[in-house]
Design an enzyme around this catalytic site. Sequence first.
Site, short mmCIF file in Angstrom:
data_model
loop_
_atom_site.label_atom_id
_atom_site.label_comp_id
_atom_site.label_asym_id
_atom_site.label_seq_id
_atom_site.Cartn_x
_atom_site.Cartn_y
_atom_site.Cartn_z
N ASP A 113 0.89 -0.99 0.03
CA ASP A 113 0.02 0.15 0.02
C ASP A 113 0.92 1.34 0.05
OD1 ASP A 113 -2.37 1.58 0.34
OD2 ASP A 113 -1.67 1.73 2.36
N SER A 114 0.27 2.30 0.02
CA SER A 114 1.09 3.64 0.05
C SER A 114 1.71 3.76 1.27
CB SER A 114 0.28 4.83 -0.55
OG SER A 114 -0.99 4.81 0.14
N TYR A 156 -0.88 8.51 -2.42
CA TYR A 156 -0.96 8.12 -4.05
C TYR A 156 -2.11 8.66 -4.42
CZ TYR A 156 2.68 4.15 -3.76
OH TYR A 156 3.85 3.58 -3.71
N GLY A 157 -3.17 8.94 -3.47
CA GLY A 157 -4.49 9.55 -4.18
C GLY A 157 -4.31 10.82 -4.58
N CYS A 207 -4.29 -1.13 -1.92
CA CYS A 207 -4.39 0.17 -2.26
C CYS A 207 -5.48 0.33 -3.30
CB CYS A 207 -2.93 0.86 -2.31
SG CYS A 207 -3.15 2.63 -2.74
N ASN A 208 -6.37 0.98 -2.96
CA ASN A 208 -7.42 0.99 -4.05
C ASN A 208 -6.69 2.18 -4.98
OD1 ASN A 208 -10.42 0.54 -2.72
ND2 ASN A 208 -9.25 0.99 -1.35
N THR A 209 -6.13 3.09 -5.00
CA THR A 209 -5.61 4.02 -5.88
C THR A 209 -4.39 3.29 -6.73
OG1 THR A 209 -5.68 5.89 -4.43
CG2 THR A 209 -4.27 6.25 -6.27
N GLU A 221 -5.57 9.24 9.84
CA GLU A 221 -4.13 9.09 10.24
C GLU A 221 -3.87 9.75 11.47
OE1 GLU A 221 -1.13 8.99 7.05
OE2 GLU A 221 -2.33 7.49 6.03
N CYS A 270 -11.29 3.17 -0.26
CA CYS A 270 -10.11 3.80 0.05
C CYS A 270 -9.73 2.83 1.33
CB CYS A 270 -10.14 5.41 0.42
SG CYS A 270 -8.84 5.76 1.07
N THR A 271 -8.72 2.47 1.54
CA THR A 271 -7.88 1.47 2.35
C THR A 271 -8.18 2.28 4.10
OG1 THR A 271 -6.05 2.90 2.44
CG2 THR A 271 -6.05 0.52 1.44
N HIS A 272 -8.47 3.41 4.04
CA HIS A 272 -8.69 4.00 5.42
C HIS A 272 -10.18 4.12 5.68
CE1 HIS A 272 -4.67 5.61 4.24
NE2 HIS A 272 -4.81 6.16 5.37
N1 DGL Z 1 -4.27 3.60 0.09
C1 DGL Z 1 -4.92 4.88 -0.54
C2 DGL Z 1 -6.03 4.07 -1.24
O1 DGL Z 1 -6.63 3.49 -0.74
C3 DGL Z 1 -5.12 5.91 0.50
C4 DGL Z 1 -4.12 6.89 0.94
C5 DGL Z 1 -3.22 7.43 -0.40
O2 DGL Z 1 -3.80 8.28 -1.08
O3 DGL Z 1 -2.16 7.05 -0.27
O4 DGL Z 1 -6.80 4.59 -2.15
#
Ligand code: DGL
Length: 273
Positions: free
Chosen positions: A11-12, A43-44, A74-76, A153, A185-187
């Site tokens: 993930d990012s 990454y978003g 990571c979704n992005t 975060e 999104c992961t969060h």
């Molecule tokens: N992990 C990213 C996602 O799921 C979220 C955090 C980021 O933007 O890096 O899209």
Amino acid sequence: MNCNAPIGVFDSGVGGLTVAREIMRQLPDERMVYFGDTARLPYGTKSKATVIRYSLQIVRFLKTKGVKAIVVACNTATAQALEEIQAEVDIPVLGVIGAAAKVASAVTKNGRIGVVGTTGTIESGMYTKALKSFDPNVQVYGKACPLLVSLVEEQWLHDWVTEEVVARYMKDLEYKSIDTLILGCTHYPLLRSVFRKVAGEDVVLVNPAYETARELGQLLEEHRLRCDSDVESAGTKYEFFVSDAAEKFCDFANSILPYDIEQVQQINIEGYD
Ligand code: DGL
């Protein structure tokens, strides 16, 4: 391929730990190498070309760990780089979008699905594409919620400020009559109760982390890659790597994982070109 090799998960940064957590819960006999790109997040907000470059470096690093499969947690990165990652390796690669889209398209009753995620994920249109591949008739309403990653975060998970921000973003979906919402999104699974409160009891919330761990179990079965020896004797069970200082990562990880991380190693990910 050695079925007792670890699964590579990346993930990012810390968000993918929501996916790692589900893998630990649902597949407790599997080993895992996790990489969080803490030096280069988020990454978003990055371009597709950058997310592809970062993702391929990470995949090359994971290959050096002898992983048997890769989960793009990571979704992005899934939205922007899944195809390129799949072309880079000859082991199974799973993103977080497909399984969530499959479940959402199956559970919706009125065919109106909301997706919340980063700007990169929503603008890529990959959730819409995946949802329509399961049911071309669904209507998909995406909403980028860029402030939420920072709030999670900061661990403001049950704070009125976070609730206010979620409500503000969700306003755009208010008159769309969605009956299903993908927390893309992961969060966001960590804000599940906030989304539940704002979206109401009648909207089904789909958690890609949970659905991806389920799909991973099936994928490993299909490829006959389930760990078949005592996992403790097969090698280190869980290993964590990051690209920047490990301390903050450790704190976050220990607040959400079912066990305490003892060691996180920092590596130079730029060296994996
Ligand atoms: N992990 C990213 C996602 O799921 C979220 C955090 C980021 O933007 O890096 O899209």
